[in-house]
Design a protein around this motif. Structure first.
Motif, short mmCIF file in Angstrom:
data_model
loop_
_atom_site.label_atom_id
_atom_site.label_comp_id
_atom_site.label_asym_id
_atom_site.label_seq_id
_atom_site.Cartn_x
_atom_site.Cartn_y
_atom_site.Cartn_z
N ALA A 106 19.02 -7.07 -5.46
CA ALA A 106 18.68 -5.65 -5.32
C ALA A 106 17.22 -5.46 -4.92
O ALA A 106 16.90 -4.66 -4.04
CB ALA A 106 18.98 -4.91 -6.62
N MET A 107 16.33 -6.20 -5.57
CA MET A 107 14.90 -6.06 -5.26
C MET A 107 14.62 -6.56 -3.84
O MET A 107 13.87 -5.92 -3.10
CB MET A 107 14.05 -6.82 -6.27
N SER A 108 15.21 -7.66 -3.47
CA SER A 108 15.05 -8.21 -2.13
C SER A 108 15.49 -7.19 -1.08
O SER A 108 14.78 -6.92 -0.11
CB SER A 108 15.86 -9.50 -1.98
N ALA A 142 4.37 -0.46 -11.24
CA ALA A 142 5.41 0.52 -11.57
C ALA A 142 6.67 0.26 -10.75
O ALA A 142 7.79 0.36 -11.27
CB ALA A 142 4.90 1.94 -11.34
N TYR A 143 6.49 -0.09 -9.48
CA TYR A 143 7.64 -0.40 -8.62
C TYR A 143 8.39 -1.62 -9.13
O TYR A 143 9.60 -1.57 -9.35
CB TYR A 143 7.15 -0.62 -7.18
N ILE A 144 7.68 -2.73 -9.33
CA ILE A 144 8.32 -3.99 -9.75
C ILE A 144 9.08 -3.80 -11.06
O ILE A 144 10.25 -4.17 -11.17
CB ILE A 144 7.27 -5.12 -9.91
N TRP A 145 8.43 -3.22 -12.04
CA TRP A 145 9.04 -3.11 -13.37
C TRP A 145 10.06 -1.98 -13.46
O TRP A 145 10.83 -1.91 -14.43
CB TRP A 145 7.95 -3.00 -14.43
N SER A 146 10.14 -1.11 -12.43
CA SER A 146 11.15 -0.05 -12.44
C SER A 146 12.56 -0.63 -12.35
O SER A 146 13.51 -0.01 -12.82
CB SER A 146 10.91 0.94 -11.29
N PHE A 147 12.68 -1.81 -11.78
CA PHE A 147 13.99 -2.42 -11.61
C PHE A 147 14.63 -2.82 -12.95
O PHE A 147 15.84 -2.96 -13.04
CB PHE A 147 13.91 -3.65 -10.68
N THR A 148 13.81 -3.02 -13.97
CA THR A 148 14.32 -3.38 -15.30
C THR A 148 13.89 -2.35 -16.36
O THR A 148 13.96 -2.64 -17.56
CB THR A 148 13.84 -4.78 -15.75
N LYS A 149 13.41 -1.20 -15.90
CA LYS A 149 12.92 -0.15 -16.81
C LYS A 149 11.87 -0.72 -17.77
O LYS A 149 11.82 -0.38 -18.95
CB LYS A 149 14.08 0.50 -17.57
N GLY A 150 11.03 -1.62 -17.23
CA GLY A 150 9.93 -2.18 -18.00
C GLY A 150 10.31 -3.29 -18.97
O GLY A 150 9.45 -3.78 -19.71
N GLN A 151 11.55 -3.68 -18.96
CA GLN A 151 12.03 -4.70 -19.91
C GLN A 151 12.04 -6.09 -19.29
O GLN A 151 12.32 -6.26 -18.10
CB GLN A 151 13.46 -4.36 -20.37
N VAL A 152 11.77 -7.10 -20.12
CA VAL A 152 11.91 -8.50 -19.71
C VAL A 152 13.37 -8.89 -19.94
O VAL A 152 13.94 -8.61 -21.00
CB VAL A 152 10.99 -9.41 -20.56
N LEU A 153 13.97 -9.51 -18.95
CA LEU A 153 15.34 -10.01 -19.10
C LEU A 153 15.28 -11.37 -19.78
O LEU A 153 14.64 -12.30 -19.26
CB LEU A 153 16.03 -10.12 -17.74
N GLN A 154 15.91 -11.47 -20.93
CA GLN A 154 15.90 -12.71 -21.70
C GLN A 154 17.16 -13.50 -21.39
O GLN A 154 18.24 -13.19 -21.88
CB GLN A 154 15.84 -12.39 -23.21
N HIS A 155 17.03 -14.50 -20.54
CA HIS A 155 18.17 -15.37 -20.27
C HIS A 155 18.26 -16.38 -21.39
O HIS A 155 17.24 -16.83 -21.93
CB HIS A 155 18.02 -16.09 -18.93
N LYS A 156 19.44 -16.71 -21.75
CA LYS A 156 19.67 -17.70 -22.81
C LYS A 156 20.00 -19.03 -22.12
O LYS A 156 21.15 -19.36 -21.90
CB LYS A 156 20.80 -17.27 -23.74
N VAL A 157 18.95 -19.74 -21.75
CA VAL A 157 19.11 -20.99 -21.00
C VAL A 157 19.07 -22.16 -21.98
O VAL A 157 18.04 -22.48 -22.55
CB VAL A 157 17.98 -21.13 -19.96
N THR A 158 20.23 -22.77 -22.19
CA THR A 158 20.26 -23.95 -23.06
C THR A 158 20.05 -25.22 -22.25
O THR A 158 19.58 -26.22 -22.77
CB THR A 158 21.60 -24.05 -23.83
N ARG A 204 0.85 -1.20 0.00
CA ARG A 204 0.00 0.00 0.00
C ARG A 204 0.89 1.25 0.00
O ARG A 204 0.62 2.22 -0.72
CB ARG A 204 -0.93 0.00 1.22
N GLY A 205 1.95 1.23 0.78
CA GLY A 205 2.90 2.36 0.79
C GLY A 205 3.63 2.50 -0.54
O GLY A 205 3.83 3.62 -1.02
N ILE A 206 3.99 1.38 -1.14
CA ILE A 206 4.66 1.39 -2.45
C ILE A 206 3.71 1.97 -3.50
O ILE A 206 4.12 2.76 -4.35
CB ILE A 206 5.12 -0.04 -2.83
#
Length: 188
Positions: free
Chosen positions: A146-148, A116-132, A105-107
């Protein structure tokens, strides 16, 4: 021909459905972001299938994860949750869910929305890991650390880097579908 999927989901039809439909799909709704946080928080020390099998009961018990309602829960509701069959009735996790709703509620006041708070950590971008290979997927990374740290500073509980990493995967901030998985390309 069968679709290739991440190996972790192959244990049951319910897990496959979750993988194919929800896991890794970017979430931008505050209520759903809160729900997924509480569900991932409850997974701590348990398997995801344990939580997944209780998901309907969680939504019912926690008023569909309405942030304002959960934030207003008092001791009576907390005790009721501890007696509710079908959910994880850990006293500390229940108290943390209520506490975290209050923090959110404070956030929301500060950022305009939890989204807005959650996605601010990646500037709205999805991080694409290349997991083979799924063994390459870490249990935490710099982003979850950082988020934790920031969430803890804001008074949140049960938000360690490992829980937050799983959360970021679930809400689509991190795409950890293996490259061979049909969902990987769909979510890029």
């Amino acid at each position: 021909m069968d679709k290739k999927r991440c190996k972790w989901c192959l244990s049951s039809d319910k897990m496959i459905h979750y993988h194919d439909t929800y896991w890794g799909v970017p979430v931008h709704d505050d209520q759903e972001l809160f729900a997924k946080l509480i569900l991932d928080m409850n997974q701590a020390g348990l398997s995801w299938s344990t939580v997944l099998n209780k998901i309907e009961s969680f939504y019912e018990a926690y008023d569909q994860f309405d942030i304002a309602k959960v934030a207003s829960y008092g001791k009576e509701k907390e005790e009721e949750l501890r007696q509710t069959p079908g959910i994880i009735r850990n006293k500390l996790k229940i108290a943390a869910a209520i506490n975290n709703a209050q923090s959110i509620r404070g956030i929301q006041e500060e950022f305009g929305s939890f989204n807005a708070y959650i996605w601010s950590f990646t500037k709205g971008q999805v991080l694409q890991h290349k997991v083979t290979d799924e063994s390459q997927v870490p249990t935490s990374n710099d982003l979850s650390e950082a988020m934790s740290k920031d969430m803890k500073k804001r008074g949140m509980k049960f938000v360690g880097p490992t829980i937050i990493y799983a959360y970021l995967q679930a809400i689509g901030v991190i795409n950890d579908h293996a490259e061979y998985c049909f969902r990987n390309k769909e979510l890029q």
